[in-house]
Design a protein around this motif. Structure first.
Motif, short mmCIF file in Angstrom:
data_model
loop_
_atom_site.label_atom_id
_atom_site.label_comp_id
_atom_site.label_asym_id
_atom_site.label_seq_id
_atom_site.Cartn_x
_atom_site.Cartn_y
_atom_site.Cartn_z
N TYR A 89 0.83 -1.20 0.00
CA TYR A 89 0.00 0.00 0.00
C TYR A 89 0.87 1.26 0.00
CZ TYR A 89 -4.05 -2.96 1.01
OH TYR A 89 -5.04 -3.92 0.94
N MET A 145 -11.42 8.61 -8.86
CA MET A 145 -10.95 8.12 -7.56
C MET A 145 -11.92 8.46 -6.46
SD MET A 145 -8.51 6.30 -6.50
CE MET A 145 -8.56 5.60 -4.85
N ILE A 149 -13.88 5.76 -3.97
CA ILE A 149 -13.90 5.82 -2.51
C ILE A 149 -15.32 5.72 -1.98
CG2 ILE A 149 -13.44 7.36 -0.54
CD1 ILE A 149 -10.98 8.35 -1.98
N GLY A 153 -14.67 2.61 -0.07
CA GLY A 153 -13.85 3.30 0.91
C GLY A 153 -13.96 2.76 2.33
N LYS A 164 -9.18 0.64 4.36
CA LYS A 164 -8.47 0.90 3.11
C LYS A 164 -8.62 2.34 2.64
CE LYS A 164 -8.46 -3.73 1.07
NZ LYS A 164 -8.89 -4.57 -0.09
N TYR A 168 -6.82 4.83 -0.15
CA TYR A 168 -7.59 5.47 -1.21
C TYR A 168 -7.50 6.99 -1.13
CZ TYR A 168 -9.58 0.81 -1.89
OH TYR A 168 -9.74 -0.54 -2.13
N TYR A 169 -7.54 7.53 0.07
CA TYR A 169 -7.44 8.99 0.20
C TYR A 169 -6.02 9.48 -0.13
CZ TYR A 169 -12.11 9.65 2.13
OH TYR A 169 -13.48 9.73 2.28
#
Length: 208
Positions: A89, A145, A149, A153, A164, A168-169
């Motif tokens: 990640y 994106m 989310i 998200g 997660k 994602y942010y």
């Protein structure tokens, strides 16, 4: 033979050789330290932006996680299973945040061979079109994106109870920064009158 050896001049005779004491010039530790400090220019951190520091932080976080995985697996023989996922990640976030830095510095791969054969007017028009399309693409990528989310998200990571959304942010922030930096580069190129595509020598230090 004996007489010759007795009156012969040794090799190097007549040339004064410095003694061991003359070879050695005493210097204190303070003088040695100042010899490096006095000539060093002051550090200038003003040209670094927020994405630069974020990229460095993500890199060292990933490096520390990978080292922890190596240490627990090969030294303690008891690997932490979450280190691999966190390192992956971190790599994903590093790519997107680092890409914003590359956009700001115009360091992404670019094909500029066509601009060597175009007159100034068409080259300026085509370069501006490329800037606008690039900026629009990053804005669209940021929107995609954000929609992702909204859908996934709230999912949690596989090996650790964390959302997660952290990843994602981070990616969303990288995409938004790419769009912002691309817009800034577009404005600067328009005001300057040329871009890296038209005059790459002005950006790589080879220009006069």
């Amino acid at each position: 033979m004996t007489s010759y050896a007795k009156h012969s001049v040794p090799h190097g005779a007549g040339i004064r050789q410095p003694s061991a004491e003359e070879h050695h010039i005493p210097i204190t530790s303070e003088e040695l330290a100042h010899s490096f400090v006095d000539d060093a220019p002051p550090a200038d951190l003003s040209h670094y932006a927020v994405e630069d520091w974020a990229t460095v932080a993500l890199f060292w976080l990933m490096a520390g996680t990978v080292f922890l995985q190596f240490f627990t697996r090969y030294v303690l023989n008891d690997s932490l299973n979450w280190t691999e996922e966190i390192a992956s990640y971190c790599l994903v976030a590093l790519v997107f945040v680092g890409s914003a830095m590359c956009v700001r510095l115009s360091r992404h791969i670019q094909v500029d061979i066509l601009y060597r054969f175009l007159p100034d007017g068409p080259a300026r028009l085509l370069s501006t079109l490329v800037d606008l399309i690039r900026t629009a693409f990053f804005v669209y990528l940021t929107q995609l994106m954000w929609r992702l989310i909204e859908v996934v998200g709230d999912e949690t990571m596989v090996t650790i109870q964390l959302s997660k959304g952290i990843l994602y942010y981070s990616v969303l922030g990288g995409c938004a920064l790419m769009a912002l930096r691309s817009l800034q580069v577009t404005v600067v190129n328009w005001r300057r009158g040329y871009s890296v595509l038209e005059k790459p020598e002005s950006f790589d230090g080879t220009g006069v």
